[in-house]
Design an enzyme around this catalytic site. Structure first.
Site, short mmCIF file in Angstrom:
data_model
loop_
_atom_site.label_atom_id
_atom_site.label_comp_id
_atom_site.label_asym_id
_atom_site.label_seq_id
_atom_site.Cartn_x
_atom_site.Cartn_y
_atom_site.Cartn_z
N CYS A 1 83.60 1.14 104.33
CA CYS A 1 83.74 -0.08 105.15
C CYS A 1 84.94 -0.90 104.69
O CYS A 1 85.53 -1.63 105.47
CB CYS A 1 82.47 -0.89 105.05
SG CYS A 1 81.95 -1.08 103.34
N GLU B 1 75.83 -6.57 105.68
CA GLU B 1 77.10 -6.00 105.18
C GLU B 1 77.54 -5.00 106.23
O GLU B 1 76.92 -3.96 106.38
CB GLU B 1 76.87 -5.27 103.85
CG GLU B 1 76.34 -6.11 102.72
CD GLU B 1 77.35 -7.08 102.17
OE1 GLU B 1 78.55 -6.99 102.51
OE2 GLU B 1 76.94 -7.97 101.41
N LYS C 1 64.41 1.77 103.86
CA LYS C 1 64.59 2.79 104.90
C LYS C 1 66.05 3.22 104.84
O LYS C 1 66.94 2.55 105.35
CB LYS C 1 64.29 2.24 106.31
CG LYS C 1 64.26 3.39 107.33
CD LYS C 1 64.72 3.03 108.71
CE LYS C 1 66.20 3.02 108.89
NZ LYS C 1 66.91 4.32 108.73
N GLU D 1 87.08 0.34 114.14
CA GLU D 1 86.80 1.02 112.88
C GLU D 1 86.66 2.50 113.19
O GLU D 1 85.78 2.89 113.97
CB GLU D 1 85.50 0.45 112.29
CG GLU D 1 85.23 0.96 110.90
CD GLU D 1 83.89 0.49 110.36
OE1 GLU D 1 82.88 0.55 111.08
OE2 GLU D 1 83.85 0.08 109.18
#
Ligand SMILES: NC(=O)c1ccc[n+]([C@@H]2O[C@H](COP(=O)([O-])OP(=O)(O)OC[C@H]3O[C@@H](n4cnc5c(N)ncnc54)[C@H](O)[C@@H]3O)[C@@H](O)[C@H]2O)c1
Length: 475
Positions: A278, A245, A170, A378
């Site tokens: 990331c 992750e 997905k 972030e």
């Protein structure tokens, strides 16, 4: 306009169980570039059932046959470079050269890394009188983000296929087009039906249906820490394996004795892919004696970062992925200003001369302190923070002062100091002096950056169970 409403289930392109269209927006133009469908429970169930039915046969297929299919997949992947690059350009706004090289290329690179790792991967080893086997986990749900779409799909689908798992992918509903091309590639390569299935959908729909599905054995997820927590909770009732992750807030510690390109390199790395990585080195920390000079270099490097259309060839950066991300980044830049950081370059609003598309000004903040929001959150845009430090101990403390632990960076020409620092920072990866990690080296995080390791041998291990057998020695 592209219409891609079908899902790939059991080796066929099939219509969704119920109509539920979603527009895919090109972030460079803000216009609809494609329409897909969001799946529902019936689609998820059909894909999981196909993967379950294919599992025994695929797990028992000799490794050499699985490898031959992976090689074929690699050949087809190479023939689809233009389509894949164009899909990535449109869906997430990578400029065409980045889409063709870094984005498409990451898939080719990881596939080669897995094929190499497979040559030495021991599925069965002797331990005294015991035999220790690595077996495929089973049916895997692969849930991926939009920022490096093919990188993430290849890092999951290839090792899963290699060790004998079957799967339902997905992809991000924001960037589903490259995964549709990937499914076409799998189909053309000739994998048995049901080994690989694709269902489009959003997080609350197909994402959570897969994470809680009783017939899914493992979820391999890349995305935000927020969704990683939700997935872990949804998977808890069936005690699935969950490999995560997640996000990052990498420190880039630059000592006064670093090579002269260290600061410029750090700025360029942070801005790459419009800051949407990331592992981006978003917190630059500079030893105080080198701080004034570093600010000058960083300002010049940010101002030299060109922002431009995704159809144009070149090394410029493109837009950020969506209006939601654009607004979030603008909000964080505003917060940085309000909380007292110094804007060295960039700032609020679009780059000069641009009035359409989610383009953000390459922004550098100086004098950022650890209590500021931009030091901690972030941002996922082309925004860099710079903070001075005085001692090595303080640099370690500052680098570790975050909930994340994905990649940290160290720049110094003193080998011992570099290794000392690398050992003390709490992250799954430490890159030093601008040298990238090699092919097959494990990618993954500590703390709230996740618990998985992807790529090469470690990536293969992720999709395996370990079985100990006594009394049947290896001859
Ligand atoms: N550590 C890594 O390897 C890595 C790599 C790339 C991106 N990321 C992280 O990904 C994030 C950006 O990607 P994003 O915005 O697509 O992340 P996201 O978490 O919003 O979405 C990622 C995927 O998860 C799905 N999802 C969302 N909520 C879900 C839920 N409750 N249950 C199941 N699935 C759900 C989405 O549909 C999408 O497919 C950043 O935080 C970035 O740091 C991490």
């Amino acid at each position: 306009m592209i219409e891609k409403r079908q899902f790939y289930i059991n080796g066929q392109w099939v219509n969704p169980a119920a109509a539920n269209d979603l527009d895919v927006i090109d972030p460079a133009t803000e216009e609809v570039c494609a329409v897909i469908s969001l799946g529902d429970q019936a689609d998820t169930d059909a894909a999981v059932a196909a993967a379950r039915a294919a599992f025994d046969g695929w797990a028992e297929t000799p490794l050499a046959e699985r490898v031959a299919l992976l090689r074929k997949l690699g050949e087809v992947y190479n023939t689809r470079r233009d389509d894949m690059a164009e899909a990535i350009r449109m869906e997430m706004g990578a400029p065409i050269d980045l889409a063709r090289n870094g984005q498409w290329g990451s898939g080719e690179w990881h596939l080669a890394g897995f094929l190499e790792a497979l040559e030495n991967f021991e599925f069965e080893v002797e331990m005294g009188a015991d035999r220790i086997r690595k077996e495929p986990i089973g049916v895997c749900a692969l849930i991926t983000p939009w920022n490096w779409p093919m990188n993430q799909v290849v890092l999951k689908a290839i090792p899963a296929m290699a060790v004998g798992c079957t799967m339902v992918l997905k992809p991000s509903e924001i960037a589903p087009l490259s995964s549709i091309v990937f499914a076409e590639i799998v189909d053309e390569a000739g994998f048995p039906p049901g080994v690989f299935n694709l269902v489009n959908g959003d997080g609350v729909g197909v994402g959570s249906q897969l994470s809680s599905h009783p017939d899914v054995d493992m979820v391999s997820f890349t995305g935000s820490t927020r969704a990683g927590i939700a997935i872990s909770k949804a998977a808890a009732d069936t005690l699935k394996r969950v490999s995560l992750e997640l996000g990052g807030k990498g420190a880039n510690v630059i000592f006064a004795d670093a090579d002269e390109k260290a600061v410029k390199r750090g700025v360029i790395h942070c801005m790459n892919n419009s800051g949407q990585s990331c592992n981006a080195p978003t917190r630059m920390m500079v030893e105080r004696s080198a701080y004034p000079k570093a600010l000058e270099i960083a300002k010049a490097a940010a101002e030299a970062t060109q922002v431009g259309p995704t159809t144009q060839s070149g090394r410029h950066i493109g837009p950020v992925v969506s209006e939601v991300q654009f607004n979030k980044i603008q909000g964080l830049i505003e917060t940085g200003i309000k909380e007292g950081a110094t804007v060295l370059a960039g700032g609020l609003g679009r780059p000069e001369g641009m009035n359409k598309g989610y383009f953000v000004r390459p922004t550098v903040f100086a004098d950022v302190t650890p209590d500021m929001t931009i030091y901690r959150e972030e941002i996922f845009g082309p925004v860099l923070s710079i903070t001075p430090f005085d001692t090595e101990e303080q640099a370690v403390e500052m680098a570790n002062d975050t909930v994340y632990g994905l990649t940290n960076y160290v720049q110094t020409q003193d080998d011992e100091k570099r290794l000392r620092m690398a050992r003390k920072v709490r992250s799954g990866m430490v890159e030093t002096n601008g040298i990238g990690r090699i092919q097959g080296s494990p990618f993954g995080g500590y703390k709230q950056s996740g618990n998985g390791r992807e790529g090469g041998e470690w990536g293969l291990e992720e999709f395996c169970e370990t079985k100990a057998i006594s009394g049947v020695p290896m001859g």
